[in-house]
Motif scaffolding. Structure first.
Motif, PDB file in Angstrom:
ATOM      1  N   VAL A 176       0.702  -1.136  -0.004  1.00  0.00           N
ATOM      2  CA  VAL A 176      -0.060   0.132   0.005  1.00  0.00           C
ATOM      3  C   VAL A 176       0.992   1.224   0.034  1.00  0.00           C
ATOM      4  N   LEU A 177       2.021   1.192   0.682  1.00  0.00           N
ATOM      5  CA  LEU A 177       2.787   2.364   0.644  1.00  0.00           C
ATOM      6  C   LEU A 177       3.405   2.389  -0.658  1.00  0.00           C
ATOM      7  N   LEU A 178       3.899   1.466  -1.115  1.00  0.00           N
ATOM      8  CA  LEU A 178       4.676   1.441  -2.509  1.00  0.00           C
ATOM      9  C   LEU A 178       3.565   1.958  -3.559  1.00  0.00           C
ATOM     10  N   ALA A 179       2.003   1.685  -3.398  1.00  0.00           N
ATOM     11  CA  ALA A 179       1.029   2.188  -4.376  1.00  0.00           C
ATOM     12  C   ALA A 179       0.710   3.772  -4.068  1.00  0.00           C
ATOM     13  N   PRO A 238      -1.946   8.093 -11.020  1.00  0.00           N
ATOM     14  CA  PRO A 238      -2.720   7.833 -10.199  1.00  0.00           C
ATOM     15  C   PRO A 238      -3.372   6.159 -10.520  1.00  0.00           C
ATOM     16  N   TRP A 239      -3.060   5.981 -11.866  1.00  0.00           N
ATOM     17  CA  TRP A 239      -3.835   4.532 -12.397  1.00  0.00           C
ATOM     18  C   TRP A 239      -2.847   3.479 -11.764  1.00  0.00           C
ATOM     19  N   TYR A 240      -1.295   3.692 -11.708  1.00  0.00           N
ATOM     20  CA  TYR A 240      -0.509   2.780 -11.370  1.00  0.00           C
ATOM     21  C   TYR A 240      -0.656   2.484  -9.884  1.00  0.00           C
ATOM     22  N   GLY A 241      -0.978   3.432  -9.153  1.00  0.00           N
ATOM     23  CA  GLY A 241      -1.198   3.249  -7.821  1.00  0.00           C
ATOM     24  C   GLY A 241      -2.498   2.508  -7.395  1.00  0.00           C
ATOM     25  N   LEU A 242      -3.511   2.842  -8.296  1.00  0.00           N
ATOM     26  CA  LEU A 242      -4.784   2.268  -8.109  1.00  0.00           C
ATOM     27  C   LEU A 242      -4.813   0.617  -8.446  1.00  0.00           C
ATOM     28  N   ALA A 243      -3.839   0.337  -9.617  1.00  0.00           N
ATOM     29  CA  ALA A 243      -3.826  -0.980  -9.948  1.00  0.00           C
ATOM     30  C   ALA A 243      -2.989  -1.772  -8.734  1.00  0.00           C
ATOM     31  N   PRO A 247      -5.119  -2.576  -4.705  1.00  0.00           N
ATOM     32  CA  PRO A 247      -5.952  -3.444  -4.287  1.00  0.00           C
ATOM     33  C   PRO A 247      -5.351  -4.751  -3.767  1.00  0.00           C
ATOM     34  N   VAL A 248      -4.155  -5.108  -4.188  1.00  0.00           N
ATOM     35  CA  VAL A 248      -3.473  -6.403  -3.746  1.00  0.00           C
ATOM     36  C   VAL A 248      -3.004  -6.195  -2.196  1.00  0.00           C
ATOM     37  N   GLY A 249      -2.458  -4.829  -2.223  1.00  0.00           N
ATOM     38  CA  GLY A 249      -2.095  -4.552  -0.712  1.00  0.00           C
ATOM     39  C   GLY A 249      -3.236  -4.604   0.171  1.00  0.00           C
TER      40      GLY A 249
END
Length: 69
Positions: free
Chosen positions: A39-42, A51-56, A59-61
């Motif tokens: 989540v911190l990496l996102a 923002p799209w890379y963070g949103l991708a 959800p895994v985190g």
């Protein structure tokens, strides 16, 4: 002043997230740790790359944190 308030809120939230369960298995503790890191990496990806890379990645985190709770 504002940074101290933000730090207090983040520290309280992190303590509640990580320190609230003493009966976690090793797998749950590992998933919780990895989830928080992802989540911190996102957040960092969202700031740096868009923002799209963070949103991708988020959800895994979040899924790992949910399993670790």
């Amino acid at each position: 002043m504002l940074d101290a308030v933000a730090e207090l809120i983040l520290e309280f939230g992190f303590d509640r997230l990580v320190g609230s369960g003493d009966d976690r298995t090793t797998a749950q503790q590992c998933c919780l740790f990895v989830g928080v890191v992802i989540v911190l990496l996102a957040v960092a990806l969202a700031v740096v790359s868009g923002p799209w890379y963070g949103l991708a990645a988020a959800p895994v985190g979040v899924a790992l944190i949910a399993y670790g709770r």
